[in-house]
Design an enzyme around this catalytic site. Structure first.
Site, PDB file in Angstrom:
ATOM      1  N   LYS A 292       0.811  -1.225   0.000  1.00  0.00           N
ATOM      2  CA  LYS A 292       0.000   0.000   0.000  1.00  0.00           C
ATOM      3  C   LYS A 292       0.844   1.275   0.000  1.00  0.00           C
ATOM      4  O   LYS A 292       0.429   2.289   0.535  1.00  0.00           O
ATOM      5  CB  LYS A 292      -0.961   0.003   1.202  1.00  0.00           C
ATOM      6  CG  LYS A 292      -2.036  -1.073   1.104  1.00  0.00           C
ATOM      7  CD  LYS A 292      -3.249  -0.763   1.970  1.00  0.00           C
ATOM      8  CE  LYS A 292      -4.410  -1.661   1.603  1.00  0.00           C
ATOM      9  NZ  LYS A 292      -5.676  -1.315   2.223  1.00  0.00           N
TER      10      LYS A 292
ATOM     11  N   LYS B  63     -12.561   2.892  -9.059  1.00  0.00           N
ATOM     12  CA  LYS B  63     -12.206   4.053  -8.241  1.00  0.00           C
ATOM     13  C   LYS B  63     -10.769   3.924  -7.753  1.00  0.00           C
ATOM     14  O   LYS B  63     -10.262   2.817  -7.558  1.00  0.00           O
ATOM     15  CB  LYS B  63     -13.179   4.223  -7.081  1.00  0.00           C
ATOM     16  CG  LYS B  63     -13.185   3.067  -6.112  1.00  0.00           C
ATOM     17  CD  LYS B  63     -14.173   3.253  -4.969  1.00  0.00           C
ATOM     18  CE  LYS B  63     -14.005   2.175  -3.917  1.00  0.00           C
ATOM     19  NZ  LYS B  63     -12.666   2.067  -3.317  1.00  0.00           N
TER      20      LYS B  63
ATOM     21  N   LYS C  14     -15.243  -1.305  -0.775  1.00  0.00           N
ATOM     22  CA  LYS C  14     -13.883  -1.632  -1.214  1.00  0.00           C
ATOM     23  C   LYS C  14     -12.861  -0.685  -0.585  1.00  0.00           C
ATOM     24  O   LYS C  14     -13.161   0.476  -0.334  1.00  0.00           O
ATOM     25  CB  LYS C  14     -13.789  -1.518  -2.749  1.00  0.00           C
ATOM     26  CG  LYS C  14     -14.710  -2.483  -3.482  1.00  0.00           C
ATOM     27  CD  LYS C  14     -14.113  -3.871  -3.527  1.00  0.00           C
ATOM     28  CE  LYS C  14     -15.129  -4.906  -3.950  1.00  0.00           C
ATOM     29  NZ  LYS C  14     -16.004  -5.348  -2.869  1.00  0.00           N
ATOM     30  N   ASP C  15     -11.635  -1.207  -0.392  1.00  0.00           N
ATOM     31  CA  ASP C  15     -10.546  -0.410   0.177  1.00  0.00           C
ATOM     32  C   ASP C  15     -10.445   0.969  -0.442  1.00  0.00           C
ATOM     33  O   ASP C  15     -10.608   1.132  -1.650  1.00  0.00           O
ATOM     34  CB  ASP C  15      -9.195  -1.093  -0.089  1.00  0.00           C
ATOM     35  CG  ASP C  15      -9.019  -2.358   0.716  1.00  0.00           C
ATOM     36  OD1 ASP C  15      -8.272  -2.315   1.698  1.00  0.00           O
ATOM     37  OD2 ASP C  15      -9.639  -3.375   0.354  1.00  0.00           O
ATOM     38  N   ALA C  16     -10.108   1.956   0.390  1.00  0.00           N
ATOM     39  CA  ALA C  16      -9.878   3.312  -0.128  1.00  0.00           C
ATOM     40  C   ALA C  16      -8.499   3.396  -0.776  1.00  0.00           C
ATOM     41  O   ALA C  16      -8.355   3.898  -1.889  1.00  0.00           O
ATOM     42  CB  ALA C  16     -10.004   4.331   0.993  1.00  0.00           C
TER      43      ALA C  16
END
Length: 415
Positions: free
Chosen positions: A29, A58, A87-89
């Site tokens: 990440k 996104k 969903k994960d940012a």
């Protein structure tokens, strides 16, 4: 093994299933593009019906933010837009969304630097949370290369054979790691404690203005605390105003957004589940007499009476032992599994009945498998302008955390 979360400093201080295998280190990440998630739909839109289905890609924003932007463009309420999962940012993600009676030309004209709409089609019903088969992940571990592939492969093979511990990941426990403690205070009906955590008890990582607000509250200076809370901290400000007016923790709790309160209770349920899983980690691929096992294909849950007879099905991933998402209607296991579950509930000083009266939320509870299966796992070493990395790809069922599998591969929190 690790202490119960009540005594663990951090709810994410979790053991490893593969602690006999070395981790490879590295970082995830670092860039949004390094974490990709693609939703696998539960069913394909049939092409006709009143609901427009569209794919949303996104980058670097959470699902609710993407929903809000699309809703604003379409002139509808955010709740009119159906989603199957959040969903994960900090990632590049694709997922399906739906909108009934959508003006398709207007939808096609939607433009946003972080959110793209594509593949518009139709279906007969609104998308609902949970209407997804799972997710496909492609995750880059930075700072490690080809030399680490064999070690990564050994961990991945063990996870593929036994399953990945189905721990709730740290997203569940909030930025301060206190959401489960807030939920526990609500379930125990210890509202003074709830207010002390929610409005006080600063930690070193708090932003300076929030830390000042919390310290003022702890010292009893409520006016100063209210001045310090930044405007966009809506819930703490509302709770503090209500508390100031009546000196009543009940009023403070009532002022907080119901969705947030539901989140706190579910974080507490998640922490209890994680503790049950820790107690059973070494045998997460074995069924015991008294287990409530879940059938992988149908989701049906049944009581295991003859463990020896059921074990081959567990080894083949046809069934898995489950743990409780505790609520007032959730069955607890029997035998040794049931003893572990009841012991952990007792340690948290809560009963199943306590979940009936939580601020009108009435948490029913359910069961959750202790492990999940890694689908089509793959590893490859590459390099790009940012240096070398290993890319891990796999599928996982919905509600399962990819980061838990990555923790096992990397093992960064080992001393």
């Amino acid at each position: 093994g690790p202490a119960p979360a009540e005594n663990r400093e951090d709810p994410m201080d979790l053991p490893y299933l593969t602690n006999h295998l070395p981790g490879i280190g590295g970082r995830i990440k670092e860039n949004v593009e390094d974490f990709r998630v693609d939703e696998a739909a539960l069913y394909a839109p049939c092409g006709r019906g009143t609901h427009a289905y569209f794919r949303v890609t996104k980058t670097g924003v959470p699902t609710p933010v993407a929903v809000n932007r699309i809703a604003r463009h379409m002139g509808v309420r955010p709740t009119d837009i159906g989603v199957a999962g959040l969903k994960d940012a900090q990632a590049v993600t694709t997922q399906w969304m739906s909108l009934e009676h959508a003006d398709v030309d207007r939808l096609r004209r939607f433009r946003d630097s972080q959110v793209q709409v594509s593949d518009i089609t139709f279906h007969g019903n609104k998308l609902r949370i949970g209407h997804l088969a799972g997710n496909r992940f492609a995750i880059r571990i930075r700072g490690v290369g080809e030399g680490k592939l064999p070690a990564a492969r050994r961990v991945l093979e063990a996870l593929e054979r036994r399953g990945v511990p189905n721990f709730f990941g740290e997203q569940r426990f909030g930025a301060r790691g206190d959401t489960a403690a807030l939920g526990a205070a609500m379930v125990r009906n210890d509202l003074d404690e709830f207010v002390r955590i929610f409005l006080g008890r600063s930690i070193p990582d708090d932003p300076p203005d929030c830390k000042a607000a919390r310290d003022a509250f702890d010292a009893g200076y409520l006016d100063r605390a209210l001045q310090r809370w930044p405007r966009h901290y809506v819930d703490p400000r509302k709770a503090l105003i209500a508390y100031k007016r009546r000196r009543s923790p009940v009023a403070a709790l009532a002022a907080i957004d119901k969705r947030m309160k539901r989140l706190y209770v579910s974080a507490f349920q998640s922490e209890i589940f994680n503790d049950v899983l820790i107690a059973r980690l070494d045998g997460l691929d074995a069924v015991l007499p008294g287990d409530l096992a879940e059938k992988t294909d149908s989701g049906g849950v049944f009581l295991v009476e003859d463990a020896a007879r059921e074990q081959p099905r567990a080894s083949a991933f046809e069934i898995s032992p489950t743990g409780p998402i505790v609520g007032y209607r959730c069955n607890l296991a029997e035998g040794e599994p049931g003893r572990i579950e009841r012991e952990i509930l007792a340690k948290y000083r809560v009963t199943q009945e306590d979940f009936t009266r939580v601020d009108h939320l009435r948490a029913k509870g359910t069961r959750r498998p202790l492990r999940f299966r890694l689908g089509e796992p793959n590893l490859a070493a590459w390099r790009d302008a940012r240096g070398e990395f290993i890319e891990v790809t796999f599928t996982a069922p919905s509600g399962c955390y990819a980061t838990v599998a990555l923790r096992e591969i990397m093992k960064n929190d080992l001393p």
